[in-house]
Motif scaffolding. Sequence first.
Motif, short mmCIF file in Angstrom:
data_model
loop_
_atom_site.label_atom_id
_atom_site.label_comp_id
_atom_site.label_asym_id
_atom_site.label_seq_id
_atom_site.Cartn_x
_atom_site.Cartn_y
_atom_site.Cartn_z
N ILE A 164 0.81 -1.22 0.00
CA ILE A 164 0.00 0.00 0.00
C ILE A 164 0.84 1.27 0.00
N ARG A 165 0.51 2.18 -0.91
CA ARG A 165 1.07 3.53 -0.88
C ARG A 165 0.13 4.44 -0.09
N SER A 166 -1.18 4.23 -0.28
CA SER A 166 -2.18 4.97 0.50
C SER A 166 -3.45 4.13 0.55
N GLN A 167 -4.23 4.35 1.62
CA GLN A 167 -5.49 3.63 1.77
C GLN A 167 -6.37 4.42 2.73
N HIS A 168 -7.64 4.50 2.39
CA HIS A 168 -8.57 5.13 3.33
C HIS A 168 -9.96 4.53 3.16
N LEU A 169 -10.71 4.59 4.25
CA LEU A 169 -12.10 4.14 4.23
C LEU A 169 -12.95 5.23 3.61
N VAL A 170 -14.04 4.83 2.97
CA VAL A 170 -14.95 5.78 2.34
C VAL A 170 -16.17 5.95 3.24
N ASP A 171 -16.40 7.16 3.70
CA ASP A 171 -17.56 7.48 4.53
C ASP A 171 -17.71 6.56 5.74
N ALA A 172 -16.60 6.22 6.36
CA ALA A 172 -16.62 5.36 7.55
C ALA A 172 -15.37 5.64 8.38
N VAL A 173 -15.47 5.37 9.67
CA VAL A 173 -14.31 5.55 10.54
C VAL A 173 -13.68 4.22 10.94
N GLN A 174 -14.39 3.12 10.69
CA GLN A 174 -13.82 1.81 10.96
C GLN A 174 -14.33 0.81 9.93
N PRO A 175 -13.55 -0.24 9.68
CA PRO A 175 -13.97 -1.26 8.72
C PRO A 175 -15.24 -1.97 9.19
N LYS A 190 -18.70 -4.72 7.32
CA LYS A 190 -19.39 -5.21 6.13
C LYS A 190 -20.09 -4.04 5.44
N GLY A 191 -19.89 -3.94 4.12
CA GLY A 191 -20.48 -2.87 3.33
C GLY A 191 -19.62 -1.62 3.23
N VAL A 192 -18.57 -1.51 4.03
CA VAL A 192 -17.68 -0.35 3.99
C VAL A 192 -16.74 -0.49 2.80
N ARG A 193 -16.51 0.63 2.14
CA ARG A 193 -15.59 0.64 1.00
C ARG A 193 -14.26 1.27 1.39
N THR A 194 -13.22 0.82 0.70
CA THR A 194 -11.89 1.40 0.88
C THR A 194 -11.34 1.79 -0.48
N VAL A 195 -10.50 2.80 -0.47
CA VAL A 195 -9.76 3.18 -1.67
C VAL A 195 -8.29 2.91 -1.35
N THR A 196 -7.68 2.08 -2.18
CA THR A 196 -6.29 1.69 -1.97
C THR A 196 -5.49 2.00 -3.22
N ARG A 197 -4.34 2.64 -3.01
CA ARG A 197 -3.41 2.84 -4.10
C ARG A 197 -2.17 2.01 -3.79
N ALA A 198 -1.83 1.16 -4.73
CA ALA A 198 -0.66 0.29 -4.56
C ALA A 198 0.62 1.09 -4.72
N ARG A 199 1.69 0.60 -4.11
CA ARG A 199 2.99 1.27 -4.25
C ARG A 199 3.41 1.34 -5.72
N VAL A 200 3.00 0.37 -6.51
CA VAL A 200 3.37 0.37 -7.93
C VAL A 200 2.39 1.16 -8.79
N GLY A 201 1.34 1.75 -8.18
CA GLY A 201 0.50 2.66 -8.93
C GLY A 201 -0.98 2.38 -9.04
N PRO A 202 -1.41 1.15 -9.36
CA PRO A 202 -2.84 0.95 -9.57
C PRO A 202 -3.69 1.30 -8.34
N ARG A 203 -4.89 1.78 -8.62
CA ARG A 203 -5.84 2.17 -7.58
C ARG A 203 -7.03 1.21 -7.65
N MET A 204 -7.56 0.85 -6.47
CA MET A 204 -8.71 -0.04 -6.42
C MET A 204 -9.67 0.44 -5.33
#
Length: 162
Positions: free
Chosen positions: A35-46, A48-62
């Motif tokens: 992980i280069r960066s990661q954050h939860l979307v509209d949530a403060v903790q993980p 079921k149903g919570v989304r995360t945005v993750t950017r890999a160290r090599v670039g791709p985002r998911m």
Amino acid sequence: MPNVTAELWVPVEADLAFAVSQTTGEVRLRWDPFIRSQHLVDAVQPGKGVRTVTRARVGPRMVSEYVSYRPPTSVGMTMVDGPWFFERFGGGWRFTPEERSGVAGTRAVWKYTYAVRPAWLRPVAEPFGQWLLGREIRSRIAAFARACGDNTVLAAVAPPAA
């Protein structure tokens, strides 16, 4: 669908192993080599149903979504939006209490399942994916094991002293 799996044993109890695996922010960046960066979307903790945005160290985002969240035993996620070359991607992490040589610990099993697109590329891309994702998951779970012995990480997830 192809999948890659990695497993190991850590000398910490399952609730602590699970907590380490779900760290966020600077604590997560301290140990997770993917992980280069990661954050939860509209949530403060993980959860079921919570989304995360993750950017890999090599670039791709998911963008992924927790499809299961069962502390301290398992977590599962599926890709909602991600790199063009994945038709589908999911991950599951399981934590099972297991004693070894009289030491309480946890068996951690991590698994990624994926499908490559376009379909005509699969005969070449899936074997490459097996190699690349296999290398990544083994590196990542080894880093997790080191984090389970890192006092800074453990202090961040330890319950407050009574």
